[in-house]
Design a protein around this motif. Structure first.
Motif, PDB file in Angstrom:
ATOM      1  N   HIS A   1     -10.105  25.609  -2.047  1.00 55.93           N
ATOM      2  CA  HIS A   1      -9.479  24.799  -0.998  1.00 55.93           C
ATOM      3  C   HIS A   1      -8.316  25.527  -0.328  1.00 55.93           C
ATOM      4  N   ILE A   2      -8.551  26.772   0.036  1.00 54.76           N
ATOM      5  CA  ILE A   2      -7.511  27.540   0.741  1.00 54.76           C
ATOM      6  C   ILE A   2      -7.344  26.967   2.150  1.00 54.76           C
ATOM      7  N   ASN A   3      -6.138  26.992   2.650  1.00 54.40           N
ATOM      8  CA  ASN A   3      -5.901  26.554   4.026  1.00 54.40           C
ATOM      9  C   ASN A   3      -6.397  27.670   4.961  1.00 54.40           C
ATOM     10  N   ILE A   4      -7.694  27.665   5.213  1.00 60.15           N
ATOM     11  CA  ILE A   4      -8.317  28.763   5.960  1.00 60.15           C
ATOM     12  C   ILE A   4      -7.848  28.812   7.419  1.00 60.15           C
ATOM     13  N   PRO A   5      -7.887  27.680   8.153  1.00 59.10           N
ATOM     14  CA  PRO A   5      -7.402  27.782   9.534  1.00 59.10           C
ATOM     15  C   PRO A   5      -5.954  28.292   9.585  1.00 59.10           C
ATOM     16  N   GLY A   6      -5.177  27.952   8.544  1.00 60.66           N
ATOM     17  CA  GLY A   6      -3.774  28.392   8.498  1.00 60.66           C
ATOM     18  C   GLY A   6      -3.671  29.907   8.415  1.00 60.66           C
ATOM     19  N   TYR A   7      -4.425  30.534   7.499  1.00 64.58           N
ATOM     20  CA  TYR A   7      -4.249  31.985   7.386  1.00 64.58           C
ATOM     21  C   TYR A   7      -4.955  32.729   8.516  1.00 64.58           C
ATOM     22  N   VAL A   8      -6.040  32.142   9.030  1.00 60.89           N
ATOM     23  CA  VAL A   8      -6.720  32.795  10.158  1.00 60.89           C
ATOM     24  C   VAL A   8      -5.776  32.819  11.367  1.00 60.89           C
TER      25      VAL A   8
ATOM     26  N   PHE B   1       0.830  -1.207   0.000  1.00 49.72           N
ATOM     27  CA  PHE B   1       0.000   0.000   0.000  1.00 49.72           C
ATOM     28  C   PHE B   1       0.862   1.253   0.000  1.00 49.72           C
ATOM     29  N   ARG B   2       0.318   2.322  -0.592  1.00 50.51           N
ATOM     30  CA  ARG B   2       0.947   3.632  -0.378  1.00 50.51           C
ATOM     31  C   ARG B   2      -0.097   4.504   0.294  1.00 50.51           C
ATOM     32  N   PHE B   3       0.374   5.467   1.084  1.00 48.47           N
ATOM     33  CA  PHE B   3      -0.558   6.307   1.835  1.00 48.47           C
ATOM     34  C   PHE B   3      -0.638   7.688   1.208  1.00 48.47           C
ATOM     35  N   VAL B   4      -1.861   8.157   1.018  1.00 49.20           N
ATOM     36  CA  VAL B   4      -2.061   9.501   0.458  1.00 49.20           C
ATOM     37  C   VAL B   4      -2.839  10.297   1.494  1.00 49.20           C
ATOM     38  N   GLY B   5      -2.242  11.401   1.938  1.00 46.98           N
ATOM     39  CA  GLY B   5      -2.887  12.185   2.989  1.00 46.98           C
ATOM     40  C   GLY B   5      -3.252  13.573   2.506  1.00 46.98           C
ATOM     41  N   SER B   6      -4.280  14.123   3.099  1.00 48.72           N
ATOM     42  CA  SER B   6      -4.659  15.486   2.757  1.00 48.72           C
ATOM     43  C   SER B   6      -5.290  16.100   3.990  1.00 48.72           C
ATOM     44  N   VAL B   7      -4.929  17.350   4.248  1.00 51.03           N
ATOM     45  CA  VAL B   7      -5.527  17.972   5.409  1.00 51.03           C
ATOM     46  C   VAL B   7      -6.773  18.721   4.964  1.00 51.03           C
ATOM     47  N   SER B   8      -7.798  18.659   5.749  1.00 46.93           N
ATOM     48  CA  SER B   8      -9.040  19.319   5.374  1.00 46.93           C
ATOM     49  C   SER B   8      -9.703  19.879   6.624  1.00 46.93           C
ATOM     50  N   ALA B   9     -10.623  20.786   6.390  1.00 45.57           N
ATOM     51  CA  ALA B   9     -11.471  21.320   7.466  1.00 45.57           C
ATOM     52  C   ALA B   9     -12.785  21.650   6.771  1.00 45.57           C
ATOM     53  N   PRO B  10     -13.889  21.720   7.497  1.00 47.34           N
ATOM     54  CA  PRO B  10     -15.158  21.982   6.812  1.00 47.34           C
ATOM     55  C   PRO B  10     -15.085  23.251   5.944  1.00 47.34           C
ATOM     56  N   CYS B  11     -14.437  24.307   6.471  1.00 50.24           N
ATOM     57  CA  CYS B  11     -14.348  25.560   5.694  1.00 50.24           C
ATOM     58  C   CYS B  11     -13.492  25.360   4.447  1.00 50.24           C
ATOM     59  N   MET B  12     -12.339  24.712   4.612  1.00 51.84           N
ATOM     60  CA  MET B  12     -11.415  24.494   3.490  1.00 51.84           C
ATOM     61  C   MET B  12     -12.061  23.674   2.398  1.00 51.84           C
TER      62      MET B  12
ATOM     63  N   ARG C   1     -13.767  40.694  -0.405  1.00 54.57           N
ATOM     64  CA  ARG C   1     -14.911  41.622  -0.397  1.00 54.57           C
ATOM     65  C   ARG C   1     -16.191  40.985  -0.914  1.00 54.57           C
ATOM     66  N   ILE C   2     -16.095  40.290  -2.063  1.00 55.91           N
ATOM     67  CA  ILE C   2     -17.361  39.934  -2.712  1.00 55.91           C
ATOM     68  C   ILE C   2     -17.631  38.426  -2.798  1.00 55.91           C
ATOM     69  N   CYS C   3     -16.806  37.626  -2.142  1.00 54.57           N
ATOM     70  CA  CYS C   3     -17.064  36.187  -2.217  1.00 54.57           C
ATOM     71  C   CYS C   3     -18.323  35.852  -1.407  1.00 54.57           C
ATOM     72  N   PRO C   4     -19.209  35.008  -1.924  1.00 57.41           N
ATOM     73  CA  PRO C   4     -20.367  34.618  -1.109  1.00 57.41           C
ATOM     74  C   PRO C   4     -19.984  33.743   0.084  1.00 57.41           C
ATOM     75  N   ALA C   5     -18.715  33.410   0.204  1.00 59.72           N
ATOM     76  CA  ALA C   5     -18.140  32.746   1.391  1.00 59.72           C
ATOM     77  C   ALA C   5     -18.882  31.477   1.818  1.00 59.72           C
ATOM     78  N   PRO C   6     -18.916  30.449   0.948  1.00 59.06           N
ATOM     79  CA  PRO C   6     -19.518  29.186   1.378  1.00 59.06           C
ATOM     80  C   PRO C   6     -18.800  28.622   2.610  1.00 59.06           C
ATOM     81  N   CYS C   7     -17.530  28.972   2.771  1.00 54.34           N
ATOM     82  CA  CYS C   7     -16.739  28.516   3.925  1.00 54.34           C
ATOM     83  C   CYS C   7     -17.401  28.898   5.237  1.00 54.34           C
TER      84      CYS C   7
END
Ligand SMILES: Cc1cc2nc3c(=O)[nH]c(=O)nc-3n(C[C@H](O)[C@H](O)[C@H](O)COP(=O)(O)OP(=O)(O)OC[C@H]3O[C@@H](n4cnc5c(N)ncnc54)[C@H](O)[C@@H]3O)c2cc1C
Length: 658
Positions: A173-180, A156-167, A207-213
């Protein structure tokens, strides 16, 4: 037997299908099944639990990889429990995997996992402790075997990805918790560096994103007000702009193949930016005299000031992207000319710039006061053309364009402005905040009203004949269908009419010989995982693919296309990378099964600072920006409420089946 499930996706702690070891209660129905994953995925591990789809899978190497990725990539280093605890666990697991462990190490591991789970500052490290504790209980035989004989990753090989509900909800897929987090520490440059990795226009989307995050924010899902993720992005971008700081972006040597981008809207700008970052010389060909697409000629400056847009485009040009304005594909040059001139690939970001007509009597009779469409009206104003309005303006439509037209008319001095919409306020596609702002500024709304004829005298508009509507059964979009109420016709007096009910793309210049498939909705057909059209070497994204949508979707599509173009010109193939594959997979699973991660720490008290807005009477005198965002102090307070609820999602992939 296919599924073994350990953990908290639902309430099951361990489940096996064929007779053996079925935990009472719960069942696999609540869980993403193996059908949710590609065939080569053998097991999934995340903060929400562990799923295994194949017999003879060893838990130990996977949990070791999970702890390793947390330790080396995602631990923030802010609590000693997280940073040291995960390190000690990793060292112990390594020893066990090499076959040099002892049974007493398992006792040690259990203790350390408990401490990590209970005392780490956020759920990133907590999740590693929790998975390990559960694994030591339910897969003890795997650990004992590793102590005796050692164990390797196997096939097996392992593939990882970090996620958060906002991201995950953010199309880019911006790393939102990271920049906050950077904003909490007033490190604006680093915040922008994180944002620009995934999205190049922070001042605009701030300014104008409807911000689904924000709708997915864990703080909101715990019953509090969401973190103002969108406005925090703006704080960082404005700081850089106001202080005339050089963006932390290195110039890259442009030694790659030249690429042509058509259209300088968000999709084209994003494609150009990421192609530039990958070392390609890029030329953008733009029909209009201004760059920015609908952000320049659609969205009015009281929401999206022009200097912000100009600066973000200047940053792109300073990096080496060339923009040729007044250059229209289909008029000044054709697609084949671009390949003849040496461009190796072409990106089409043409947007949707053709107004949809109302289709009512009088619309095409050349009556004075009747405009062809909202986007034409806004484009003319934004390009500085002379536009004259009457005293009593009606806009037809319920989307952003209708609201922007109405608020623009007020600012141009029209004494009376109304919006006619055939459904009710709750079905309006416009952002609720925009509708509220428009109401505060004095715009009247006529809901459940459908225009049927333009009335005129001496070829000048005098009124709009309308019919009342009522809501019937839901249509395909899920919204209740408006149905005319027989005999309810009435007239609204007006001398100006702006239809703003929708728009499509202008693609008449693309002929069947070009080999680019067009859908029946007049959009360009692409493979969504690569953004390539039916003609190899030609890619497309943004509104011309999705139909009218949002800036952030266009930016995401442009970025994906850029990465695929790079792959295509270098290898002749278009294979999505592991991270893109994970992005799509996580989004699909979350759509069907809810979020893969949830915060466990309760929201911090305090915060909830409002942005500063001009008073309605001050607003309508000019095109000055209405909302001036958050102060630095406000942004610090808001950023401090973030729960940093991201989690690692790790897949074990069968190498032979990949
Ligand atoms: C009034 C209005 C308000 C909006 N408000 C918001 C909002 O608040 N938030 C939000 O997220 N989204 C909003 N949107 C939507 C958003 O602006 C679009 O989704 C986004 O701009 C799409 O980006 P794009 O690059 O695909 O297309 P566009 O922005 O339309 O850019 C396409 C570019 O291609 C150029 N072009 C077209 N054909 C050719 C050709 N043949 N040759 C050369 N160049 C060509 C066009 O001139 C244009 O510059 C709004 C849209 C409108 C109209």
């Amino acid at each position: 037997m296919k599924s073994i499930i350990l953990g908290r996706w639902g309430k099951v702690l361990r489940y096996r299908k064929n007779g053996e070891d079925v935990t009472e209660g719960g069942g696999p129905e609540d869980f993403p099944s193996e059908k949710s994953f590609p065939d080569n995925v053998v097991a999934v591990m995340s903060g929400k639990g562990f799923l295994q789809f194949k017999e003879n899978f060893d838990f130990v190497p996977m949990v070791a990889e999970y702890v390793k990725q947390i330790q080396t990539k995602y631990c923030c280093g802010k609590c000693i429990t997280g940073i040291k605890g995960s390190k000690l666990i990793l060292v112990t697991l390594d020893r066990i995997m090499r076959g040099e462990g002892q049974e007493s190490d398992l006792v040690l591991l259990r203790r350390m996992a408990g401490v990590l789970n209970d005392a780490a500052k956020c759920s990133v490290c907590q999740s590693a402790g929790e998975l390990l504790s559960d694994g030591l209980e339910h897969f003890r035989e795997h650990f004992l075997n590793a102590v005796k004989h050692g164990v390797s990753d196997g096939p097996f090989r392992f593939v990882g990805s970090v996620s958060a509900p906002c991201m995950n909800t953010c199309p880019c897929h911006i790393n939102i918790p990271g920049y906050v987090e950077m904003l909490q520490e007033l490190r604006y440059g680093e915040a922008l560096e994180i944002i620009r990795r995934e999205m190049p226009l922070p001042g605009i989307t701030g300014r104008i994103c409807p911000a689904p995050c924000e709708k997915a924010c864990s703080v909101a899902n715990m019953g509090d007000v969401a973190i103002p993720i969108k406005t925090l992005k703006r704080v960082a971008a404005d700081y850089e702009m106001i202080h005339h700081l050089k963006p932390p972006l290195e110039k890259v040597e442009l030694t790659g193949d030249p690429i042509a981008v058509i259209g300088a809207g968000p999709a084209g700008l994003s494609a150009a930016y990421y192609l530039n970052r990958l070392g390609h010389p890029v030329t953008i060909f733009e029909d209009l005299p201004e760059s920015g697409g609908m952000v320049a000629v659609g969205i009015p400056p009281y929401r999206q000031p022009r200097d912000v847009l100009e600066r973000e485009i200047d940053i792109l040009c300073d990096l080496g992207v060339t923009v040729k304005r007044g250059a229209k594909l289909g008029k000044h040059f054709g697609i084949n000319d671009l390949f003849r001139e040496g461009y190796r690939a072409v990106f089409l970001g043409l947007g949707s710039h053709k107004s949809t007509p109302l289709g009512i009597k009088g619309e095409t009779d050349g009556i004075a006061g009747v405009f062809s469409g909202g986007i034409d009206f806004l484009r003319n104003i934004n390009l500085g053309k002379e536009v004259s309005l009457g005293e009593n303006v009606i806009i037809v439509g319920g989307g952003n364009t209708a609201i922007d037209c109405a608020r623009t008319c007020l600012r141009m001095g029209a004494p009376k402005v109304s919006i006619v919409y055939r459904r009710t306020q709750s079905e309006m596609p416009a952002e609720p905040e925009e509708v509220e702002d428009a109401g505060e500024e004095g715009i009247e709304f006529h809901f459940l009203t459908q225009p049927i004829e333009i009335l005129e005298r001496d070829n000048k508009m005098t009124g709009l004949k309308c019919i009342r509507m009522e809501l019937g059964e839901p249509d395909k979009s899920g919204r209740r269908r408006p149905v005319p109420v027989q005999g309810s016709e009435f007239v609204l007096e007006a001398d100006t009419l702006i239809p703003a009910i929708g728009q499509t793309s202008a693609l008449d210049f693309i002929s069947p010989d070009d080999g680019i498939e067009i859908t029946r909705h007049v959009t360009i057909k692409v493979d969504p995982s690569t953004m390539m059209t039916s003609r190899p070497g030609i890619f497309a994204a943004g509104d011309v693919v999705s139909g009218p949508l949002t800036v952030v979707h266009a930016l995401a599509g442009g970025k994906r296309a850029a990465r695929m173009i790079h792959e295509y010109v270098n290898t002749g193939k278009c294979n999505p990378s592991d991270s893109q594959w994970m992005e799509d997979l996580i989004a699909k699973i979350e759509e069907n099964h809810g979020v893969l991660v949830t915060a466990r720490t309760p929201s911090r008290e305090g915060g909830k600072v409002s942005t500063m807005k001009l008073e309605p009477l001050e607003r309508i005198d000019s095109f000055r920006e209405v909302d001036s965002g958050l102060t630095q102090k406000g942004s610090f307070i808001e950023a401090s409420r973030c729960l940093r609820c991201f989690h690692l999602i790790l897949l074990a992939v069968d190498k032979a089946a990949s």
